[in-house]
Design a protein around this motif. Structure first.
Motif: not given
Length: 160
Positions: A117-121
């Motif tokens: 997973f990659t989480l970006n605002p």
């Protein structure tokens, strides 16, 4: 045979190097092709555009959209604009950080230790009237809740 990052950068440069203001379109196209901007192509792009490596690196690191590392298999973007914050985006981001094992920092995203997973605002997805909004692997989702986010991610995380 899979093209190398250098091959991709060279092909993109060949198409755009003579265009005024070509740096951003080149960076977008390289990231679209590879999923990120590999560090080793920064000098190549700089030379092709007669820019310094620092100038290209500065643009890559300035814009939150660009990544210098490969993303996870599932990329989750949570809108952090005011309308989404007012409708629960902060709690949604905290939930995503916890469940995906990603800790965002300084406005930048992160990838889970297992690389899944990659989480970006992100700042405004244009769905202010249907907030909070997220993007999961390029699919725009509105009126997001932690439960709906879990379902959207789970569907993609299941083996094919």
């Amino acid at each position: 045979m899979t093209p190398t990052p250098s091959d991709v950068a060279q092909a993109v440069l060949a198409r755009h190097a003579d265009e005024p203001g070509a740096l951003l379109p080149i960076l977008h196209e390289v990231q679209d092709a590879l999923g990120y901007i590999p560090r080793e192509v920064v000098p190549q792009i700089a030379e092709g555009l007669n820019l310094s490596r620092a100038e290209v690196h500065g643009v890559v690191t300035y814009y939150h959209h660009f990544r210098s590392e490969p993303p996870g298999r599932i990329v989750v973007q949570v809108c952090r604009a005011e309308a989404c914050q007012a409708m629960g985006a902060d709690a949604l981001m905290a939930h995503a950080e916890h469940t995906l094992g990603c800790k965002t920092h300084g406005g930048h995203g992160s990838t889970s230790a297992d690389g899944r997973f990659t989480l970006n605002p992100v700042y405004c997805l244009g769905l202010c009237a249907s907030s909070p909004a997220v993007v999961v692997n390029d699919k725009l989702l509105a009126r997001m809740t932690p439960e709906r986010l879990d379902r959207a991610v789970h569907q993609l995380a299941e083996p094919a």
